[in-house]
Scaffold this motif. Structure first.
Motif: not given
Length: 293
Positions: A1-18
């Motif tokens: 049984m595979s292990v449960m995973t939480l995964k993000c890939e190429n995550l970008v978060k932009q706030y206006k100019d930041k």
């Protein structure tokens, strides 16, 4: 049984100019305690909020076992992000609620809520159930967020600065309770904290964020074993560490010190005039990210 995973890939978060996050890719496995460390503004809170769909990503994906997290009730039922209660809410809204009312509200959002555990933790922390959130001290509000995190029983529980404002006795209580819960349930915990050395023994893996980018994600013990502080005469230190990965080189007169991260099979060349010392997690973090913790 595979292990449960939480995964993000190429995550970008932009706030206006930041740009708060820049192409972060990360896999969290069920059954581990992770430490998330970084300087103020490194993007820790943003990362935790995006991973739990409390904040949308600008680009990239977040999945739980391959299924999207955003607006997906099935995935969200396995996640809890426990963060500081916003002081701006204290005059009304959440601040007007009594502790018992706030926890009742939390229960409605947490499908696996453990009411008995919440009541037990209220007693351990000596919290008055009838006290309003707006009247709580910084440490007391942290206790409430800890109760929400632990009683949620979520498979992936992410805590943002959970010990802020807690005295040393309450912090030790929290670490003990968290470890007991982890041992009994195998839940995953991600703990973002500035009190690094105190919590270091809890972390199976450590994640370091710096200026919105992930510097490393590594087994804590292996990281500690791979990093050393090298000091001595400048020319001897340079010779002993040639070709190695170095951080925070400091020179005073003819003396030099540097942090070295060794890859498997590498070593610092021994010399009588060169001192090689082990490092703790806090010193490694400071060397890699600069400045004060």
């Amino acid at each position: 049984m595979s292990v449960m995973t939480l995964k993000c890939e190429n995550l970008v978060k932009q706030y206006k100019d930041k740009r708060a996050l820049g192409n972060v890719s990360l896999t969290l496995e069920k059954g581990k305690i992770y430490g998330l460390i970084g300087r103020n503004g490194a993007g820790k809170t943003t990362l935790l909020s995006v991973l739990t769909a409390q904040n949308p990503a600008t680009h990239g994906t977040v999945t739980l076992n391959g299924q999207p997290v955003w607006e997906n009730e099935a995935s969200l039922s396995h996640l809890c992000f426990s963060r500081e209660i916003n002081a701006n809410m204290n005059a009304g809204g959440i601040g007007a609620l009594k502790i018992k009312e706030y926890l009742k509200m939390a229960e409605t959002y947490m499908p696996h809520w453990d009411k008995e555990m919440a009541e037990h933790l209220l007693d351990i922390f000596h919290l008055d159930r009838k006290k309003r959130i707006s009247k709580l001290s910084k440490g007391m509000t942290s206790m409430v967020t800890i109760i929400v995190a632990l009683a949620s029983k979520a498979d992936f529980t992410l805590l943002d600065e959970p010990v802020a404002g807690l005295d040393v006795v309450a912090r030790e209580q929290f670490y003990r309770i968290l470890l007991e819960e982890y041992t009994e349930t195998g839940r995953t915990f991600v703990i973002s904290t500035h009190i690094i050395e105190e919590a270091a023994d809890l972390f199976e893996e450590v994640i370091i964020l710096h200026e919105g980018k992930m510097v490393l994600k590594e087994n804590t013990q292996e990281l500690l074993e791979s990093c050393v502080h090298v000091s001595g005469r400048e020319e001897d230190v340079d010779a002993a560490t040639a070709g190695l990965t170095k951080y925070r080189e400091e020179t005073i007169g003819r003396s030099k010190s540097v942090t070295v991260k060794l890859e498997p099979g590498q070593r610092v060349e021994a010399a009588d005039s060169v001192s090689v010392q082990p490092m703790n997690l806090q010193k490694i973090f400071v060397a890699m990210c600069g400045g004060e913790v």
